[in-house]
Design a protein around this motif. Structure first.
Motif, mmCIF file in Angstrom:
data_model
loop_
_atom_site.group_PDB
_atom_site.id
_atom_site.type_symbol
_atom_site.label_atom_id
_atom_site.label_comp_id
_atom_site.label_asym_id
_atom_site.label_seq_id
_atom_site.Cartn_x
_atom_site.Cartn_y
_atom_site.Cartn_z
ATOM 1 N N THR A 1 0.717 -1.347 0.085
ATOM 2 C CA THR A 1 0.021 0.110 0.109
ATOM 3 C C THR A 1 0.869 1.305 -0.061
ATOM 4 O O THR A 1 0.508 2.286 -0.319
ATOM 5 N N THR A 2 2.123 1.195 0.403
ATOM 6 C CA THR A 2 3.198 2.416 0.408
ATOM 7 C C THR A 2 3.748 2.661 -0.926
ATOM 8 O O THR A 2 4.432 3.307 -1.282
ATOM 9 N N HIS A 3 3.250 1.757 -1.978
ATOM 10 C CA HIS A 3 3.765 1.535 -3.150
ATOM 11 C C HIS A 3 5.019 1.180 -3.430
ATOM 12 O O HIS A 3 5.941 1.181 -4.652
ATOM 13 N N GLN A 4 5.679 0.458 -2.387
ATOM 14 C CA GLN A 4 6.902 -0.380 -2.431
ATOM 15 C C GLN A 4 6.650 -1.707 -3.029
ATOM 16 O O GLN A 4 5.789 -2.613 -2.455
ATOM 17 N N PRO A 5 7.761 -2.092 -3.803
ATOM 18 C CA PRO A 5 7.616 -3.488 -4.206
ATOM 19 C C PRO A 5 7.622 -4.270 -3.227
ATOM 20 O O PRO A 5 8.618 -4.216 -2.335
ATOM 21 N N LEU A 6 7.110 -5.540 -3.316
ATOM 22 C CA LEU A 6 7.027 -6.648 -2.201
ATOM 23 C C LEU A 6 8.607 -7.258 -2.602
ATOM 24 O O LEU A 6 8.905 -7.512 -3.567
ATOM 25 N N PRO A 7 9.088 -7.914 -1.707
ATOM 26 C CA PRO A 7 10.543 -8.569 -1.854
ATOM 27 C C PRO A 7 10.284 -9.744 -3.034
ATOM 28 O O PRO A 7 9.318 -10.550 -2.876
ATOM 29 N N VAL A 8 11.460 -9.484 -3.860
ATOM 30 C CA VAL A 8 11.142 -10.310 -5.199
ATOM 31 C C VAL A 8 11.422 -11.745 -4.744
ATOM 32 O O VAL A 8 12.490 -12.134 -4.386
ATOM 33 N N GLN A 9 10.513 -12.673 -5.058
ATOM 34 C CA GLN A 9 10.599 -14.182 -5.339
ATOM 35 C C GLN A 9 10.591 -14.852 -6.501
ATOM 36 O O GLN A 9 11.316 -15.600 -6.787
ATOM 37 N N ARG A 10 9.868 -13.990 -7.510
ATOM 38 C CA ARG A 10 9.741 -14.593 -8.755
ATOM 39 C C ARG A 10 8.978 -13.732 -9.447
ATOM 40 O O ARG A 10 8.737 -12.541 -9.110
ATOM 41 N N TYR A 11 9.260 -13.764 -10.822
ATOM 42 C CA TYR A 11 8.438 -12.908 -12.023
ATOM 43 C C TYR A 11 7.568 -13.940 -12.772
ATOM 44 O O TYR A 11 8.490 -15.096 -13.270
ATOM 45 N N ARG A 12 6.431 -13.861 -12.920
ATOM 46 C CA ARG A 12 6.015 -15.020 -13.961
ATOM 47 C C ARG A 12 5.763 -14.366 -15.402
ATOM 48 O O ARG A 12 5.221 -13.413 -15.545
ATOM 49 N N ALA A 13 5.444 -15.305 -16.219
ATOM 50 C CA ALA A 13 5.556 -14.892 -17.717
ATOM 51 C C ALA A 13 3.916 -14.358 -17.937
ATOM 52 O O ALA A 13 3.565 -13.528 -18.577
ATOM 53 N N MET A 14 3.002 -14.911 -17.032
ATOM 54 C CA MET A 14 1.696 -14.647 -17.262
ATOM 55 C C MET A 14 1.436 -13.116 -16.681
ATOM 56 O O MET A 14 0.802 -12.477 -17.409
ATOM 57 N N ALA A 15 2.065 -12.728 -15.679
ATOM 58 C CA ALA A 15 2.110 -11.408 -15.381
ATOM 59 C C ALA A 15 2.481 -10.270 -16.263
ATOM 60 O O ALA A 15 2.064 -9.458 -16.358
ATOM 61 N N CYS A 16 3.966 -11.025 -16.923
ATOM 62 C CA CYS A 16 4.377 -9.920 -18.117
ATOM 63 C C CYS A 16 3.308 -9.983 -19.177
ATOM 64 O O CYS A 16 3.235 -8.903 -19.517
ATOM 65 N N ALA A 17 2.661 -11.037 -19.386
ATOM 66 C CA ALA A 17 1.739 -11.045 -20.647
ATOM 67 C C ALA A 17 0.370 -10.178 -20.248
ATOM 68 O O ALA A 17 -0.147 -9.457 -21.080
ATOM 69 N N ARG A 18 -0.075 -10.319 -19.098
ATOM 70 C CA ARG A 18 -1.058 -9.413 -18.778
ATOM 71 C C ARG A 18 -0.919 -7.773 -18.817
ATOM 72 O O ARG A 18 -1.610 -6.971 -19.198
ATOM 73 N N GLN A 19 0.489 -7.486 -18.251
ATOM 74 C CA GLN A 19 0.899 -6.016 -18.472
ATOM 75 C C GLN A 19 1.135 -5.454 -19.979
ATOM 76 O O GLN A 19 0.997 -4.547 -20.258
ATOM 77 N N LEU A 20 1.513 -6.734 -20.754
ATOM 78 C CA LEU A 20 1.601 -6.274 -22.240
ATOM 79 C C LEU A 20 0.141 -6.169 -22.744
ATOM 80 O O LEU A 20 0.066 -5.144 -23.512
ATOM 81 N N TYR A 21 -0.765 -6.674 -22.396
ATOM 82 C CA TYR A 21 -2.179 -6.597 -22.689
ATOM 83 C C TYR A 21 -2.567 -4.959 -22.161
ATOM 84 O O TYR A 21 -3.346 -4.127 -22.903
#
Length: 366
Positions: free
Chosen positions: A45-65
């Motif tokens: 909620t502070t707009h800080q990224p949560l600690p990175v554990q992974r990046y998903r291809a699906m999330a990348c694709a949704r943002q591409l859309y």
């Protein structure tokens, strides 16, 4: 389609402003990792990224859309181009084909399985991005993803495996409703931008197979697992999502599946919407199993109402529910529990996809 309520334009304009001014900029600024050229999985909620554990291809694709859709923010086309490059650079499996599920914080493959959900969103996003860019490389990626789905995931009964191993070995996952729904959505997105007989035939076969294997005969609801599976359930949000896809498709409207989801809508609404909030999970008889309220389900209910004869009277109230219970100055609440208390304070990078498709549906009704 429901007749427009006098209150709807002002409420819709307020929702659009919040999306444009409060939500999309999160993923142009604090939600973007410039070193990886990928969105972070979620923001606090502070707009800080949560600690990175992974990046998903699906999330990348949704943002591409998201950045290929109708938003008009400065830099949207450049962000879409960067996301498309990252999808290929980080997630594509050059040895076995297809796309990995996830990579770790350093960009190395993490979960190397191939899942239908991911590939459906790659098709969906590339169809939208190709319509906007007309880049031949984007279309070739779209074609590659369609081929992988047809050649690797398809089963003999018109359905598709939910998950396969890195080198396409069977994992015994069987078919699951949610990946199949998004595959139907991806096929529809492809047919919206080009004629494609193979995709058309696959979509019709998928519709027939969903009717045969996933529709509960008592109420017409779309079950989450094939009919007859142990401990099955349905999600009202998915009934509304399926209804919208079928109702807006000239190809699928009038099919047996469309008739089932028309019938299921009233049952899902009666049992699965409480005080305007869409509940997460019900058993096939309509008893509540999980009363969690999720923003994506609210968005799907709202856009589905635009296509219902009785929807006009309900839309202003549902816009208000979305605004009051899920939106806040810093973005949105992802979930509330059965008592209405906020139960998640993170904002996932995948959620703006649902809000964007909801807004598109609402704009169509104006």
């Amino acid at each position: 389609m429901s007749e427009l309520s006098p209150a709807q334009p002002a409420l819709l304009a307020e929702l659009q402003r919040h999306f444009d001014q409060r939500i999309v900029p999160l993923w142009q600024g604090p939600g973007w990792n410039p070193d990886m050229a990928l969105p972070f999985e979620a923001l606090a909620t502070t707009h800080q990224p949560l600690p990175v554990q992974r990046y998903r291809a699906m999330a990348c694709a949704r943002q591409l859309y998201l950045f290929s859709s109708r938003i008009e923010q400065p830099g949207a086309s450049e962000r879409a181009a960067a996301l498309f490059r990252s999808l290929q650079r980080h997630f594509h499996d050059a040895e076995h084909g297809g796309w990995f599920y996830s990579i770790d914080a350093q960009g190395k493959p993490l979960d190397r399985r191939k899942d239908l959900y991911t590939h459906a969103f790659i098709i969906f996003a590339c169809a939208h991005y190709w319509a906007k860019s007309r880049d031949s490389l984007v279309e070739s990626t779209l074609n590659a993803a369609l081929s992988v789905v047809a050649e690797r995931f398809a089963t003999e009964d018109g359905l598709y495996e939910a998950s396969l191993g890195e080198d396409w070995q069977a994992l015994g996952s069987g078919p699951l409703q949610n990946p199949l729904m998004h595959l139907a959505e991806a096929f529809l997105a492809t047919l919206a931008v080009r004629e494609d007989d193979a995709v058309r035939d696959a979509l019709v076969a998928l519709s027939d197979a969903m009717q045969a294997h996933f529709i509960d005969p008592d109420h017409g609801v779309m079950l989450e697992k094939p009919r007859g599976a142990v401990d099955n359930w349905f999600e009202p949000g998915h009934q509304f999502e399926w209804f919208y896809l079928l109702e807006t498709s000239p190809l699928l409207k009038g099919t047996a599946l469309h008739a089932s989801l028309q019938r299921a809508f009233a049952f899902a609404e009666e049992r699965g919407v409480k005080d305007g909030a869409v509940l997460a999970m019900l058993d096939p008889q309509g008893n509540v199993r999980d009363a969690t309220q999720r923003i994506w389900a609210q968005a799907e209910y709202l856009r589905a109402l635009t296509l219902r004869a009785d929807g006009a009277a309900k839309i202003p109230a549902q816009l208000e529910v979305l605004r009051r219970q899920f939106l806040h100055e810093g973005g949105w609440h992802e979930c509330r529990d059965g008592q209405g208390v906020v139960s998640r304070d993170d904002m996932p990078s995948t959620t703006p996809y649902h809000l964007a498709t909801c807004l598109e549906g609402l704009q169509r009704s104006c």
